[in-house]
Design an enzyme around this catalytic site. Sequence first.
Site, PDB file in Angstrom:
ATOM      1  N   ASP A   1       0.860  -1.170   0.000  1.00  0.00           N
ATOM      2  CA  ASP A   1       0.000   0.000   0.000  1.00  0.00           C
ATOM      3  C   ASP A   1       0.906   1.232   0.000  1.00  0.00           C
ATOM      4  O   ASP A   1       2.136   1.121   0.071  1.00  0.00           O
ATOM      5  CB  ASP A   1      -0.956  -0.005   1.213  1.00  0.00           C
TER       6      ASP A   1
HETATM    7  C1  BGC Z   1      -4.968   3.404   0.382  1.00  0.00           C
HETATM    8  C2  BGC Z   1      -5.231   2.393  -0.708  1.00  0.00           C
HETATM    9  C3  BGC Z   1      -5.069   3.045  -2.050  1.00  0.00           C
HETATM   10  C4  BGC Z   1      -3.695   3.624  -2.158  1.00  0.00           C
HETATM   11  C5  BGC Z   1      -3.409   4.257  -3.498  1.00  0.00           C
HETATM   12  C6  BGC Z   1      -3.691   4.168   0.156  1.00  0.00           C
HETATM   13  O1  BGC Z   1      -3.610   5.248   1.027  1.00  0.00           O
HETATM   14  O2  BGC Z   1      -4.926   2.732   1.618  1.00  0.00           O
HETATM   15  O3  BGC Z   1      -6.514   1.865  -0.552  1.00  0.00           O
HETATM   16  O4  BGC Z   1      -5.319   2.106  -3.056  1.00  0.00           O
HETATM   17  O5  BGC Z   1      -3.562   4.627  -1.161  1.00  0.00           O
HETATM   18  O6  BGC Z   1      -4.080   5.423  -3.693  1.00  0.00           O
END
Ligand code: BGC
Length: 822
Positions: free
Chosen positions: A340
């Site tokens: 993530d």
């Molecule tokens: C979130 C994810 C997301 C990623 C990319 C993160 O902060 O937890 O769900 O896909 O950012 O934007």
Amino acid sequence: MAFSRVAGWESGMVFIISVLERASGRRLAGTNGALQNVVNTLIRLAVVTCLLICCKAAPAQESASGGVRGSSSSRASLSDPATEQKIEALLRKMTLEEKVGQLAQYSAGQPTGPGSGPTGFDDMLVKGEIGALYNLTSVHQINVYQRIAVEKSRLHIPLVYGLDVIHGYRTEFPIPLGLAATWDPEIVQRAARVAAREASSVGIRWAFSPMVDIARDARWGRMAEGAGEDPFLGAEMAQAFVRGYQGEHLNAPDSIAACLKHYVGYGAAEAGRDYNSVEISEHTLREFYLVPFHAGVEAGSATIMTAFNSLNGVPASANAFTIRQVLRKEWGFRGIVDSDWTSIAELIPHGIANDPAAAARRAFLAGVEMDMVSNFYHLHMAELVRSGQVPEKMLDDAVRDILRVKFALGLFEHPYVDEKLEAATMLQPESVTLSRTAAERSFVLLKNSPAGNGRPLLPLPGDSKSVALIGPLADDAAVMLGSWSAQGRPEDVVTLRAALVQKLGSESVHYAKGSEVIGGTDELLTAAVSEAQNADVTILALGENAAEMTGEAASRAHLGLPGRQEQLLEAITGTGKPVILVLFSGRPLTLPWAFEHVSSVLAAWFPGVQAGPALVRTIFGDSNPTGKLPVTWPRAVGQEPLYYNALNTGRPAGKVDLTKPPFDVASKYVSRYIDEQNSPQFPFGHGLSYTSFRYGTPQASAGKLSAASLNGGMHVANRPANGELTVSADITNTSDRAGEETAQLYIRLEGTSTAQPIRALKGFQHVKLAAGETKRVTFQIGPNAFAIWDDQNKYVVEPARVKIWISPDSVQGTETTLEITK
Ligand code: BGC
């Protein structure tokens, strides 16, 4: 239950065919190939004909859901021998730095987290130092970077572009929690297909969706992004999203890779506070939290994203047990494991790595292949390999997985997008209509009790002459889009106010804002009260501000209406005029006063671009509500986490009257609160309609089953396979209008080695009934419905007493019992 039933037959068919082919192959060994082919064809024809006849003989199965519908074609895209050869050929040419380059992923647009990684990608792209970019939505810029990667880098490896396409790209659908409230995997699949078509038209071929985290705690803001608390419903939704995004073949230009997130346990953040630590036993992990992920992997999801949280002391983004053992070894996942946003860098504050190189090493050895934003792999991986701290073979495997997805998406053949496609693809009329239908099916009629005139207020008569429309969300287009709306635009939204004026004419609609979502003035409130006093009925549109109060980093410790909305609600209700409350939220809200004093309440979640028309059609009865709660609706925050599939405890409250404080030993020493009931405001699965239904007692096709035979019939862990038992019940429409009901099948097992939930959902069916009509619903229940994770963490069917319900929600219904013997 057409879906599971038919899927069951399909997989059964493949199985039978292959058994017969193997048998005939052995018998006919030595005869010529042509004869063999003829025999095989005849066998196939015979089996298909037989199964078609069998399927026809089961018409009651035709509108349900609840079984394995894994998209083998999607899965097949990741296991093509010809592609493997291409991967190996390319891998042989790659330098260490070029391999590491494939692991790097950066945000190139609007940031969706803290920090940003490097910028100025041109030079890195030429050197082959980037594998993926995301957060870009300009098709022109997408082609520009792609051209550099493909034409200027030494090995011409294309980029893959991602985005958080969560519930639509430009045509916004209801938020995922609302989509789950439809209990309708087919509409979810179609919504995801629209999103895939729109996103791919600008070159985005990877959606960071679906979020399949089990969420039992409404304080957690990200409950809005998932399918709620139940593993069975969650698995159905996970598969529907994957099928919709990935389509028949990943390499179709309008297919996009799905990404199951956040692996795993993220939704169980302690105290509902986002990013907080998580403790889940292996048993509970397997029984609940892993289930939707496994289902998504079975459906062929090309990617998965590891979570921010620590899980039993080991951060999920460095967790070899969940990634290498469960995901890779047990489930055979062949796609990309992505981190993530900066979750690799976060291993340092987690306290399991003291510097970036150590963080990179821990995440990578645990199985995280792509580094989203942290930039640690880019900076340290080559040296980690050179120094022998990371085996090069492991790096090669990660690069293989990344290239495999790029090949599967057809990016090597078609790296660019036609820049004219975008305009022709967005907001197509059929997409907008689908969004409206999805919104209508997502609304949950929580309450519709008789009002002053002795009848429920909803639906309102179509010729209503004087309606007050009050509340900060009655005319707020942006909030209708939810917290994560990709390219959704407020100007695409039809609000409740606009749709109501269109329906009744402006002279019949008296609008007043009443308050802001947070804040407001006495003047706003007074003006609203006077509109309500002068109207025949008030529609009150209250709730949360999607962007600030729901989604990521939006945990709440108080789950009431924010700002002065509670005051507004009480003032409007105090006029004594009839009030219909429409709640917009990304979670259940604790509003005991409202549920006691307002006779009709509709949960609308955040419905998307067609919020207004869908609501107006529902309020005036052109659409009859069918939504059911995918989460338990608490009475008080102190009850959280509150979920229906809990264990019984050794001291269940049973028949103790929990509306009163304990007054003797029997009412005290049970599992209870002294100041609140245990039961929720509304149970999981609850949802009324303008039609009423009566359920008959369920009947099972057998009183006894054998554990040995059920164990022999299990093929795939945790997913229903072929039927062993049927359970049926009559459902009668007891009203004078046609309606649709979602019949739910629940099971409880007693006497097993591990305690099992008081009820667990194992199937559901949509049944359409004309006024007064009775239909019999029949569920086929396969061995997996009875299988549990035992006290050794093995997946088995054990001897047990079984209780089964077919019911309108997770608390009602009459049980039938049977026994599983040895
Ligand atoms: C979130 C994810 C997301 C990623 C990319 C993160 O902060 O937890 O769900 O896909 O950012 O934007």
